[in-house]
Motif scaffolding. Structure first.
Motif, short mmCIF file in Angstrom:
data_model
loop_
_atom_site.label_atom_id
_atom_site.label_comp_id
_atom_site.label_asym_id
_atom_site.label_seq_id
_atom_site.Cartn_x
_atom_site.Cartn_y
_atom_site.Cartn_z
N UNK A 257 31.47 -10.41 -17.21
CA UNK A 257 30.34 -9.65 -17.75
C UNK A 257 29.32 -9.39 -16.65
N UNK A 258 28.66 -8.27 -16.72
CA UNK A 258 27.63 -7.96 -15.73
C UNK A 258 27.40 -6.47 -15.63
N UNK A 259 26.30 -6.11 -14.99
CA UNK A 259 25.94 -4.71 -14.85
C UNK A 259 26.93 -3.98 -13.95
N UNK A 260 26.88 -2.66 -14.01
CA UNK A 260 27.70 -1.85 -13.13
C UNK A 260 27.39 -2.15 -11.67
N UNK A 261 28.45 -2.36 -10.89
CA UNK A 261 28.27 -2.54 -9.45
C UNK A 261 28.04 -3.95 -8.99
N UNK A 369 36.82 -6.84 -18.03
CA UNK A 369 35.43 -6.72 -17.57
C UNK A 369 34.74 -5.62 -18.33
N UNK A 370 33.45 -5.79 -18.53
CA UNK A 370 32.65 -4.77 -19.20
C UNK A 370 31.20 -4.93 -18.83
N UNK A 371 30.48 -3.81 -18.88
CA UNK A 371 29.03 -3.86 -18.67
C UNK A 371 28.28 -3.53 -19.95
N UNK A 372 29.03 -3.42 -21.07
CA UNK A 372 28.39 -3.17 -22.36
C UNK A 372 28.38 -4.46 -23.18
N UNK A 400 22.94 -9.83 -11.74
CA UNK A 400 22.63 -8.62 -10.96
C UNK A 400 22.05 -9.00 -9.60
N UNK A 401 22.11 -8.07 -8.68
CA UNK A 401 21.68 -8.34 -7.31
C UNK A 401 20.19 -8.67 -7.24
N UNK A 402 19.39 -8.08 -8.12
CA UNK A 402 17.95 -8.35 -8.08
C UNK A 402 17.62 -9.80 -8.42
N UNK A 403 18.57 -10.50 -9.06
CA UNK A 403 18.35 -11.91 -9.39
C UNK A 403 18.96 -12.84 -8.36
N UNK A 404 19.54 -12.28 -7.31
CA UNK A 404 20.14 -13.11 -6.26
C UNK A 404 19.76 -12.54 -4.89
N UNK A 405 18.44 -12.38 -4.70
CA UNK A 405 17.93 -11.78 -3.46
C UNK A 405 18.33 -12.57 -2.23
#
Length: 566
Positions: A257-261, A369-372, A400-405
């Motif tokens: 699970x997770x956002x696109x990309x 996998x899905x982002x929905x 998401x990448x913003x949570x793992x800077x």
């Protein structure tokens, strides 16, 4: 070349910017830090006491060398269009601006085309000589190790060959000042005695190698087979990776699970590589990219004559992945009939090709996998509840990448190396300011977006130069922050960093440009940027097309140009 006079250093002062709001100091795009000289004095003493004077000298020399390399890049960038001497003395001027020493040029002979260099400078107020005397008293040898490293690194980068500086007089030896001389290393008869200070030390280097080996062993124990394509050390990344490694040894179906990309396919491949199935096929299918009428034949196969156009029997993705792993990306996009067949495959471990009544047993690890939100899809009737429960046995959420800077720097390093290789390009790296912008960005496209940005940056950066903010965020550079810059008197004044930290009005006035010349240049540049489209140029300038046309005709009349502007 004697009697050298420094050019006005306004261009350099405006590179140095202070932002008390976020605690950052910038020199161009490189981050700086203000340190007490007493703290550096303690560092020198600690190094000398712990590893000895020779090792301490080597470490400090190499630190200075690295600093000089960075400043040489600024010299070429800031004054590269001017005279060679004016460009070179950026180094001494920056050394003074950075609070290291007062530099008085004695002699400078420089020929860039021939690669010839001879430089002699007097240093006054050397911080290194001062703190060394405070700690150890007067000595019988030069002690400005870091500063000699700076001078050598700066000049070597500027000239494109190794220029070795040595301190022939030192204030720590009782002289009234320090004196340094620099020339190509081969012109020094005792260069072999000095060059080792610029090289990685065998003892210190070996200690670092041993530390890296110990760390590698520790990591190999924690993660026996870390996959190179998976890079990260943040808490969220480690949590997802640990779940994947635990599932690898089993046959459980995994739901990513997770956002696109965010890298769901890379995690799926890592799961496959870590599993006993690693030598069998890994088949990836993007369910959203398949037309509804072809999904079942693609997944389960088709027999000849099953439908118009089925001229030959063909195995589906499940059969091709037999013994290995099948990755179904965007599984939430499957139509309901295909979902029913997928559920049967998961429950029974067997498939039927379209147009065939024969049952085929398969042994496949399914990774979906899905982002929905599948729960919302179930509630809306778009996804079978029983299939959802079957897939959701072992969910793994990739943050998401913003949570793992904290993962961005190693990701950027790996991506930069890969794209440099791909595009046959060499870059020095990412500037500190560019890295800060990368870490501050929200990344709606996650790792995939980061890859695109880094590839663009590598392409736009100059050969052997640095990837800067404008190379990454083309047309969308982050909003300039308010900074304080240093004026001639050494006082701080508020300015914005819009143009390298320089106030535009002051820059125009300092340049001595007339108002008419400035207007002419701005209008012509707007027309050039708009590729001759006057309407677009007018919008760029915030005026109407007739207003722009009038101003251009007026300029043309004043200059005597007979060209007619339409």
């Amino acid at each position: 070349m004697k009697g050298i006079r420094y050019p006005e250093n306004a261009d350099l002062r405006q590179l140095l910017r202070f932002s008390d709001k976020d605690g950052l100091i910038w020199l161009g795009e490189h981050r700086m830090v203000l340190l007490h000289s007493a703290a550096l004095s303690e560092l020198r003493k600690e190094l000398i006491d712990s590893v000895g004077a020779e090792q301490a000298r080597r470490i400090l020399t190499r630190m200075g060398f690295a600093s000089g390399l960075r400043d040489a890049e600024l010299a070429r960038k800031i004054r590269g269009a001017g005279s060679l001497v004016d460009a070179f003395v950026v180094g001494p001027q920056l050394h003074m601006l950075e609070g290291c020493v007062e530099v008085e040029p004695v002699k400078l002979d420089i020929d860039g085309d021939a690669g010839k260099f001879y430089g002699e400078f007097i240093w006054r107020q050397s911080w290194e000589a001062e703190v060394h005397v405070q700690q150890f008293g007067e000595v019988d040898h030069p002690v400005c190790w870091m500063m000699i490293g700076y001078a050598s690194g700066y000049t070597s980068a500027f000239m494109g060959r190794f220029i070795l500086f040595r301190e022939v007089e030192c204030a720590a030896m009782g002289s009234g000042h320090c004196r340094i001389v620099g020339k190509p290393a081969e012109e020094w008869p005792d260069a072999h005695e000095l060059t080792p200070y610029f090289e990685a030390d065998s003892i210190v280097g070996r200690l670092l190698e041993l530390r890296e080996e110990v760390e590698a062993m520790r990591q190999s124990i924690a993660c026996p087979r870390r996959i190179p394509n998976l890079i990260g050390a943040s808490g969220g990344f480690r949590s997802a990776y640990e779940l994947v490694t635990k599932a690898a040894a089993t046959n459980v179906s995994v739901l990513l699970l997770g956002e696109t990309g965010v890298g769901k396919e890379r995690f799926a491949r890592a799961l496959h590589e870590l599993s006993p199935r690693k030598d069998a096929p890994f088949i990836a299918v993007n369910c959203a990219a398949l037309p509804d009428e072809l999904i079942e034949s693609e997944l389960f196969g088709v027999e000849r004559g099953a439908f118009t156009g089925a001229h030959a029997s063909r195995a589906g993705k499940f059969e091709r992945a037999d013994g290995g792993t099948l990755f179904l990306d965007e599984v939430g996009e499957l139509p309901l009939p295909a979902q029913a067949k997928l559920l049967r495959v998961l429950q029974e471990g067997e498939i039927e090709r379209l147009g065939d009544e024969r049952i085929r047993k398969i042994n496949v690890r399914l990774v979906a996998a899905t982002n929905v939100d599948l729960q919302d899809a179930v509630a809306a009737g778009r996804f079978r509840r029983d299939l959802y429960y079957r897939l959701n046995v072992y969910p793994v959420t990739i943050p998401p990448l913003r949570e793992r800077a904290s993962d961005i720097p190693p990701l950027v390093e790996a991506m930069t190396a890969r794209f440099c290789s791909l595009h046959a390009k060499r870059v020095a790296g990412i500037t500190d300011k560019a890295m800060l912008a990368l870490k501050s960005h929200r990344w709606p496209g996650n790792v995939r977006e980061l890859e695109n940005v880094i590839e663009r940056g590598v392409i736009l950066a100059p050969q052997n130069g640095w990837v800067e903010v404008e190379h990454l965020f083309v047309g969308a550079i982050p909003t300039p922050a308010s900074h304080a810059c240093i004026d001639k008197s050494g006082k701080l004044g508020e300015q914005t960093s819009g143009s390298g930290g320089r106030n535009l009005t002051d820059a125009v006035l300092d340049a001595g440009i007339s108002l008419e010349a400035l207007e002419q240049d701005i209008l012509q540049r707007a027309v050039q940027r708009a590729n001759g489209n006057l309407a677009a140029a007018a919008r760029m300038l915030g005026m109407t097309r007739p207003q722009l046309n009038y101003r251009l005709k007026k300029q043309s009349a004043q200059s005597g140009d007979s060209a007619v502007v339409d």
